[in-house]
Design a protein around this motif. Sequence first.
Motif, PDB file in Angstrom:
ATOM      1  N   SER A 203       0.835  -1.211   0.000  1.00 23.74           N
ATOM      2  CA  SER A 203       0.000   0.000   0.000  1.00 23.74           C
ATOM      3  C   SER A 203       0.863   1.253   0.000  1.00 23.74           C
ATOM      4  O   SER A 203       0.598   2.209  -0.748  1.00 23.74           O
ATOM      5  N   GLU A 204       1.905   1.257   0.834  1.00 24.31           N
ATOM      6  CA  GLU A 204       2.788   2.420   0.904  1.00 24.31           C
ATOM      7  C   GLU A 204       3.524   2.629  -0.416  1.00 24.31           C
ATOM      8  O   GLU A 204       3.708   3.769  -0.861  1.00 24.31           O
ATOM      9  N   LEU A 205       3.930   1.536  -1.054  1.00 23.86           N
ATOM     10  CA  LEU A 205       4.609   1.639  -2.351  1.00 23.86           C
ATOM     11  C   LEU A 205       3.668   2.205  -3.405  1.00 23.86           C
ATOM     12  O   LEU A 205       4.061   3.075  -4.210  1.00 23.86           O
ATOM     13  N   TRP A 206       2.425   1.752  -3.411  1.00 22.52           N
ATOM     14  CA  TRP A 206       1.449   2.228  -4.382  1.00 22.52           C
ATOM     15  C   TRP A 206       1.155   3.714  -4.176  1.00 22.52           C
ATOM     16  O   TRP A 206       1.037   4.471  -5.145  1.00 22.52           O
ATOM     17  N   ILE A 207       1.064   4.129  -2.924  1.00 24.99           N
ATOM     18  CA  ILE A 207       0.835   5.545  -2.623  1.00 24.99           C
ATOM     19  C   ILE A 207       2.017   6.383  -3.103  1.00 24.99           C
ATOM     20  O   ILE A 207       1.842   7.465  -3.672  1.00 24.99           O
ATOM     21  N   THR A 208       3.235   5.880  -2.887  1.00 24.26           N
ATOM     22  CA  THR A 208       4.439   6.587  -3.342  1.00 24.26           C
ATOM     23  C   THR A 208       4.433   6.745  -4.859  1.00 24.26           C
ATOM     24  O   THR A 208       4.766   7.822  -5.386  1.00 24.26           O
ATOM     25  N   ILE A 209       4.032   5.702  -5.570  1.00 29.84           N
ATOM     26  CA  ILE A 209       3.966   5.765  -7.040  1.00 29.84           C
ATOM     27  C   ILE A 209       2.923   6.795  -7.475  1.00 29.84           C
ATOM     28  O   ILE A 209       3.146   7.571  -8.411  1.00 29.84           O
ATOM     29  N   GLN A 210       1.782   6.811  -6.794  1.00 28.32           N
ATOM     30  CA  GLN A 210       0.719   7.755  -7.136  1.00 28.32           C
ATOM     31  C   GLN A 210       1.111   9.203  -6.863  1.00 28.32           C
ATOM     32  O   GLN A 210       0.567  10.130  -7.470  1.00 28.32           O
ATOM     33  N   LYS A 211       2.058   9.418  -5.950  1.00 27.63           N
ATOM     34  CA  LYS A 211       2.514  10.774  -5.634  1.00 27.63           C
ATOM     35  C   LYS A 211       3.359  11.383  -6.756  1.00 27.63           C
ATOM     36  O   LYS A 211       3.468  12.607  -6.850  1.00 27.63           O
ATOM     37  N   ILE A 212       3.962  10.548  -7.569  1.00 23.52           N
ATOM     38  CA  ILE A 212       4.945  11.023  -8.558  1.00 23.52           C
ATOM     39  C   ILE A 212       4.395  12.123  -9.455  1.00 23.52           C
ATOM     40  O   ILE A 212       5.047  13.154  -9.648  1.00 23.52           O
ATOM     41  N   PRO A 213       3.197  11.985 -10.042  1.00 25.78           N
ATOM     42  CA  PRO A 213       2.708  13.068 -10.911  1.00 25.78           C
ATOM     43  C   PRO A 213       2.139  14.272 -10.157  1.00 25.78           C
ATOM     44  O   PRO A 213       1.768  15.264 -10.775  1.00 25.78           O
ATOM     45  N   LYS A 214       2.082  14.182  -8.822  1.00 29.38           N
ATOM     46  CA  LYS A 214       1.503  15.274  -8.014  1.00 29.38           C
ATOM     47  C   LYS A 214       2.632  16.152  -7.483  1.00 29.38           C
ATOM     48  O   LYS A 214       3.288  15.819  -6.496  1.00 29.38           O
ATOM     49  N   PRO A 219       9.438  15.635  -3.019  1.00 29.85           N
ATOM     50  CA  PRO A 219      10.437  16.046  -2.023  1.00 29.85           C
ATOM     51  C   PRO A 219      11.035  17.395  -2.416  1.00 29.85           C
ATOM     52  O   PRO A 219      11.241  17.671  -3.604  1.00 29.85           O
ATOM     53  N   ILE A 220      11.334  18.220  -1.431  1.00 28.76           N
ATOM     54  CA  ILE A 220      11.780  19.582  -1.689  1.00 28.76           C
ATOM     55  C   ILE A 220      13.045  19.615  -2.534  1.00 28.76           C
ATOM     56  O   ILE A 220      13.227  20.492  -3.379  1.00 28.76           O
ATOM     57  N   TRP A 221      13.950  18.633  -2.326  1.00 32.21           N
ATOM     58  CA  TRP A 221      15.218  18.650  -3.069  1.00 32.21           C
ATOM     59  C   TRP A 221      14.994  18.329  -4.547  1.00 32.21           C
ATOM     60  O   TRP A 221      15.749  18.800  -5.404  1.00 32.21           O
ATOM     61  N   SER A 376     -16.730   3.655   9.840  1.00 25.66           N
ATOM     62  CA  SER A 376     -15.266   3.599   9.787  1.00 25.66           C
ATOM     63  C   SER A 376     -14.642   4.398  10.927  1.00 25.66           C
ATOM     64  O   SER A 376     -15.200   5.400  11.379  1.00 25.66           O
ATOM     65  N   THR A 377     -13.465   3.950  11.347  1.00 21.70           N
ATOM     66  CA  THR A 377     -12.712   4.700  12.342  1.00 21.70           C
ATOM     67  C   THR A 377     -12.057   5.909  11.675  1.00 21.70           C
ATOM     68  O   THR A 377     -11.988   5.998  10.446  1.00 21.70           O
ATOM     69  N   ILE A 378     -11.543   6.818  12.501  1.00 20.28           N
ATOM     70  CA  ILE A 378     -10.847   7.987  11.966  1.00 20.28           C
ATOM     71  C   ILE A 378      -9.656   7.548  11.111  1.00 20.28           C
ATOM     72  O   ILE A 378      -9.427   8.080  10.020  1.00 20.28           O
ATOM     73  N   GLU A 379      -8.921   6.544  11.589  1.00 17.19           N
ATOM     74  CA  GLU A 379      -7.757   6.056  10.832  1.00 17.19           C
ATOM     75  C   GLU A 379      -8.176   5.476   9.487  1.00 17.19           C
ATOM     76  O   GLU A 379      -7.542   5.738   8.465  1.00 17.19           O
ATOM     77  N   GLU A 380      -9.246   4.716   9.478  1.00 17.86           N
ATOM     78  CA  GLU A 380      -9.723   4.131   8.221  1.00 17.86           C
ATOM     79  C   GLU A 380     -10.182   5.210   7.249  1.00 17.86           C
ATOM     80  O   GLU A 380      -9.921   5.128   6.041  1.00 17.86           O
ATOM     81  N   LEU A 381     -10.855   6.228   7.766  1.00 17.12           N
ATOM     82  CA  LEU A 381     -11.315   7.328   6.908  1.00 17.12           C
ATOM     83  C   LEU A 381     -10.140   8.086   6.304  1.00 17.12           C
ATOM     84  O   LEU A 381     -10.210   8.546   5.153  1.00 17.12           O
ATOM     85  N   ILE A 382      -9.046   8.219   7.065  1.00 15.23           N
ATOM     86  CA  ILE A 382      -7.855   8.901   6.548  1.00 15.23           C
ATOM     87  C   ILE A 382      -7.292   8.130   5.361  1.00 15.23           C
ATOM     88  O   ILE A 382      -6.981   8.709   4.309  1.00 15.23           O
ATOM     89  N   TYR A 383      -7.165   6.813   5.510  1.00 18.61           N
ATOM     90  CA  TYR A 383      -6.596   6.006   4.424  1.00 18.61           C
ATOM     91  C   TYR A 383      -7.550   5.858   3.244  1.00 18.61           C
ATOM     92  O   TYR A 383      -7.116   5.599   2.116  1.00 18.61           O
ATOM     93  N   GLN A 384      -8.848   6.026   3.490  1.00 18.10           N
ATOM     94  CA  GLN A 384      -9.822   5.929   2.398  1.00 18.10           C
ATOM     95  C   GLN A 384      -9.932   7.228   1.600  1.00 18.10           C
ATOM     96  O   GLN A 384     -10.393   7.214   0.463  1.00 18.10           O
ATOM     97  N   HIS A 385      -9.491   8.334   2.182  1.00 25.38           N
ATOM     98  CA  HIS A 385      -9.646   9.640   1.542  1.00 25.38           C
ATOM     99  C   HIS A 385      -8.697   9.749   0.343  1.00 25.38           C
ATOM    100  O   HIS A 385      -7.521   9.379   0.437  1.00 25.38           O
ATOM    101  N   PRO A 386      -9.176  10.246  -0.794  1.00 18.57           N
ATOM    102  CA  PRO A 386      -8.332  10.315  -2.001  1.00 18.57           C
ATOM    103  C   PRO A 386      -7.101  11.211  -1.864  1.00 18.57           C
ATOM    104  O   PRO A 386      -6.136  11.040  -2.605  1.00 18.57           O
ATOM    105  N   ARG A 387      -7.120  12.153  -0.921  1.00 17.26           N
ATOM    106  CA  ARG A 387      -5.963  13.030  -0.730  1.00 17.26           C
ATOM    107  C   ARG A 387      -5.225  12.776   0.581  1.00 17.26           C
ATOM    108  O   ARG A 387      -3.996  12.704   0.601  1.00 17.26           O
TER     109      ARG A 387
END
Length: 548
Positions: A203-214, A219-221, A376-387
């Motif tokens: 999941s973390e890897l997929w999120i990292t890949i999805q961040k690339i075009p955003k 990363p600041i550097w 859903s719990t607060i944690e689940e809602l955070i991970y479900q949110h598109p942003r």
Amino acid sequence: MWVYCIYHSSKKSHSFLSKTLLFVFISLFLGTFVSEDLTCITGGILAEKGQVNLLLVISACTIGIFISDLWLFIMGKFFLDLSKNWKRYGRILNSNLVLKIKNQVESNFGKLVLLSRFTPGTRLPVYFLSGTLGASFARFSLFSFIACTIWTPVLVVLSYFYGKAILQMFEDPYSYTALALTAVSFFIIFSLISKLSQHQTRSELWITIQKIPKLEFWPIWIFYIPIIPYIALLMLRYNGFLTITCSNPGIETGGMAGESKSKILTQLPREWIARFILIEPGSKISEEAILQDGFQFPLILKPDVGERGAFVQKVHNYQELTSILVNVKVPTILQEFHPGPFEIGIFYYRYPSRDKGKIFSITNKIFPELICDGKSTIEELIYQHPRYRFQANAFIQNNLYQLNEIPPAGEIRKIGILGNHIQGCLFKDGSDLITRELEERIDEISKHFTGFNFGRYDLRYTNEDELKLGTNFQIIELNGAMSESTNLYDPDFTIIQAYSYLFAQWKHLFQIGYENRKLGAIPITYMELYQTLEKHFQYREELLKKSE
């Protein structure tokens, strides 16, 4: 790998290792206590080369791994016995939460022990916890032995065939270099596969890949790489990099690092700033003194020298304030809380040769909130949110005590109060808020601060129409040379739009600094810059530790 090293050195000394099966067995056995996986992998590759017996490798590694598992369980038992003499830990172990966990572990004990053997990173906590919770030693031994007799032969045999395939690629199949590279490469591949077998890692890897075009999540550097050549040209054109420290002669280093928020705010008209009290470390402030000054809780507590929202807290009463200040070792600001609900960043600049300054940009700060579904719990809602899932770590850290809460359906729950992008705030371009009246007001306020020409105001307001008229807002803080035109992080901006703001911002910074230099402003030296940055980075590390 260390097993291989023993073998290699021994071979040179009368081939002692190849003749002494007991020594090989003990070496493999002890190797599992250092690294189970690497010992199994090295043993399998040695067996493929015919240097040791495959069955011997499997036996030694299985026994070694089994004994190390038992040791973890026994350590947990030892901790349990020790904690019985400590009243505090005894109460914890007998609490409802721990008893509930214990019942869950006991009802799924066999599955838990078996699965943890095949799930990287879980063996130590599961086996130690089993002992701590008082699980049966016999049951643990049985399931652990079954897991070891499945896991170890599979890993050793995979290493055996992997080594055979890889070593054929080398001209010298008995090269020790080939052997070492084979063992290391298999260990790396095996580790990657093991990690990717975990849902969280995937999941973390997929999120990292999805961040690339955003662009806003780069990363600041990386984000600043395209502007480095342009900054180099500006340095050549305007007498070096340190020219920017003259952009704001009234602020220490121009606002590059280490500037005091309180010193800056005191230079602005009092009627436009959110009132504050500077609290030095170790000093005491009474509740009466706070209330006499007209302050009312809740209040905002933050470091006098900030670092991207670190250690900024909303305090609701005097008791909470004093409990926080006990451990604070840096000067802090206690500032009145403006309810908003709106917050913006206004980037302003004025050339010394011009009478009027301009608003370069406005950033709308949209605070994160969740619409709850009652399930859903607060944690689940955070991970479900598109942003929000892209900044889940920040949201989880800021909402630790409500992650497992399930709010009623339809409730809107705020999960962030800081107008900082790294803390999860959404930045949107607010150019529609720029009016002649607002620009004149900001220019008037800025001229009150002698030596200020370039920076970003953070302010809060209640009514948009009043803001556009240049009335009824409060300035929270003002940042200097290193502040950003944060509207460039608007997710709707194209990369060209974002960089057009960034390039223009740096051009204004150098040109303003250059004009101030011609008027007599003296830039700091590189040694002074180094000392300032070194001091700031040390301060930053200490501050981030406190905020964790």
